[in-house]
Design an enzyme around this catalytic site. Sequence first.
Site, PDB file in Angstrom:
ATOM      1  N   GLY B 184      41.841  28.261  54.626  1.00  0.00           N
ATOM      2  CA  GLY B 184      42.804  29.363  54.096  1.00  0.00           C
ATOM      3  C   GLY B 184      44.159  29.261  53.935  1.00  0.00           C
ATOM      4  O   GLY B 184      45.032  28.514  54.202  1.00  0.00           O
ATOM      5  N   ILE B 223      50.996  40.074  41.989  1.00  0.00           N
ATOM      6  CA  ILE B 223      49.688  40.615  41.900  1.00  0.00           C
ATOM      7  C   ILE B 223      49.519  41.694  43.218  1.00  0.00           C
ATOM      8  O   ILE B 223      49.180  42.802  43.210  1.00  0.00           O
ATOM      9  CB  ILE B 223      48.421  39.792  41.781  1.00  0.00           C
ATOM     10  CG1 ILE B 223      48.508  39.326  40.336  1.00  0.00           C
ATOM     11  CG2 ILE B 223      47.074  40.468  41.741  1.00  0.00           C
ATOM     12  CD1 ILE B 223      47.387  38.296  39.978  1.00  0.00           C
ATOM     13  N   GLU B 227      49.325  45.486  43.225  1.00  0.00           N
ATOM     14  CA  GLU B 227      48.201  46.126  43.570  1.00  0.00           C
ATOM     15  C   GLU B 227      48.208  47.390  44.679  1.00  0.00           C
ATOM     16  O   GLU B 227      47.772  48.461  44.544  1.00  0.00           O
ATOM     17  CB  GLU B 227      46.948  45.499  43.696  1.00  0.00           C
ATOM     18  CG  GLU B 227      46.235  44.787  42.710  1.00  0.00           C
ATOM     19  CD  GLU B 227      45.104  43.684  42.914  1.00  0.00           C
ATOM     20  OE1 GLU B 227      44.652  43.145  42.019  1.00  0.00           O
ATOM     21  OE2 GLU B 227      44.755  43.582  44.233  1.00  0.00           O
ATOM     22  N   HIS B 486      28.159  48.197  20.040  1.00  0.00           N
ATOM     23  CA  HIS B 486      28.879  49.436  19.888  1.00  0.00           C
ATOM     24  C   HIS B 486      28.248  50.705  20.491  1.00  0.00           C
ATOM     25  O   HIS B 486      27.026  50.921  20.483  1.00  0.00           O
ATOM     26  CB  HIS B 486      28.789  49.679  18.417  1.00  0.00           C
ATOM     27  CG  HIS B 486      29.394  50.806  17.984  1.00  0.00           C
ATOM     28  ND1 HIS B 486      31.145  50.944  17.946  1.00  0.00           N
ATOM     29  CD2 HIS B 486      29.211  51.815  17.648  1.00  0.00           C
ATOM     30  CE1 HIS B 486      31.421  52.015  17.560  1.00  0.00           C
ATOM     31  NE2 HIS B 486      30.135  52.707  17.160  1.00  0.00           N
TER      32      HIS B 486
END
Lengths: 126, 507
Positions: B184, B223, B227, B486
């Site tokens: 990571g 981002i 956020e 719809h």
Amino acid sequence: MFATRVLRQAAAHGAERTPMIRFIGKRSVPSQVDHSPQPHPASPTGSLPSGNGNSHTSFSSYRDAAQQHGPLRKSIGNTSAAKLGPVEPPRGMYWDRNELPERFRRSPLTLAEIEAIETGGAAMFG
Amino acid sequence: MLSSRLIPRTAVRSALRSQSSLPTVLSPVSRWRRGYASQAEEKDLVIIGGGVAGYVAAIKAGQEGLKVTCIEKRGMLGGTCLNVGCIPSKSLLNNSHLYHQILHDTKNRGIEVGDVKLNLQAMMKAKDTSVTGLTKGIEFLFKKNGVEYIKGTGAFASEHEVKVALNDGGETSVIGKNILIATGSESTPFPGLEFDEKRVVTSTGALSLEKVPEKMIVIGGGIIGLEMGSVWSRLGAKVTVVEFLDQIGGPGMDNEIAKQTLKLLKKQGMEFKLGTKVVSGDNSGETVKLEVDSAKGGKSETLDADVVLVAIGRRPYTAGLGLENVGLEVDERGRVVIDSEYRTKASHIRCIGDCTFGPMLAHKAEEEAVAAVEYIKKGYGHVNYGVIPSVMYTHPEVAWVGQSEQDLKKDNIPYKIGTFPFSANSRAKTNLDTEGMVKMIADPETDRLLGCHIIGPNAGEMIAEATLALEYGASTEDIARTCHAHPTLAEAFKEAAMATYSKAIHY
């Protein structure tokens, strides 16, 4: 795509539109895949991990980095085979297996193995 | 050289042996040893890291019948995403949005509410409950798929052996035919500002603040910054975002969408200092002080805040992994160098996720995990790096996939655009949530979809349809001729597609 295919089939003339989504058939497992190292698609430089066969521009540079039971000794490969003399031993002389690298020699038997052989395997169940 | 190996049968061999130039072969295991059973069981796959990349690979490998071990040092599976990233931030984003909506957006909906109070501790507890539930879920999936889970820190001892310092003390080692690195990434630090996770925080600290700061500065308008800035802004903090570039949203976000996002976030009360460089920081006083400067040179000013969130990016995390023990290389940004089948220079050691090439996104890591295991097991795998969606979970959400208009302009690729605003969409109207638009970019000749950019309610869910269309090489006409229910927000998506080659019906 179904809708556009219907439209297309219905079109009696000229400019037909080919739908871009099409079912391409049953999944098939590739019979042959080229596993030679290729640059990763997201690699910014397009380079391969060094030490990989493809990243070397010559056999010599490959040998510099090659590993086989540890680093390969460049000296082993830098003389042409012809200069090393005949492979067959001269008359009256023989290759001695025990002078070859360790991996080519006979493995000594352990006492347990000797016993197993001598008893036809019975010692193993005794 | 061969002549030195030619030895008369009768020669005194021992004398010659000392002169031999043959290479000596050293092996950690004596080749004379003949065992009837191996010392430790060799695994088909050993995975270092139990984050999204690692745990998905472990489960997939288990499903494929491989003997697999996953080593994770956090003590919890799921990595950054589940523990201190995507999941806890979405919990806070959702609940802070509800709080903000109850405070400011109920009267016109015919709802009268009384005294509304924030209980931050309870909000954090709700977040922790979501996280714990999901991480325990992965442990269950490990058991279900026969994955061995070792809690500890793994490091390469040799090309096939990983030594693990166990979290509970002691050490063990695992031997694997294949090894997968999935360790990571971590937050990139800001030079001169040390993280204490109280006042100078990474995204991890920003998810666990003990009280709502009065003033908060976010360094980085990407981002993560937007956020987390949104969360604390909704909960009452005065948030200022300092961004070096002239645009927010980070790489990939379409310029037109980024401008609209900026406008909407400003409307929500967040402040922005674009084209601004943070020169230095001082954490010694009562507040954290930042010296900022115009990125192009010019006037400087001092900003201060109770909390500074550093969100300038993430970097691969491979510290302590012992890459040097096996001679694996990283590039100038610390990414493990791999080939297209995720192989490092040692072909049985592969690497996936944030610690190697590509965008640092959990869903990209998941795709790679499945592909890497398939390469091991079947010899082929698939990840399309041109079709990886991005989502920013602010309100409204922003999502995109494929190429942006500026990408196409830069590469001189012809394109045409179709847009549809949510203000013309019936469902958005009934939801009283009409900000934003869908922007569809297509090839002018074939209508083939090139990119899709959405700002609006539910953009993160809607982008899946664009991703599928892009992956299949669909045309915008294919999308527009597909029946959409719809009334749904997805009708805006269909109408934007229609607008690329014809005209939208409702706009």
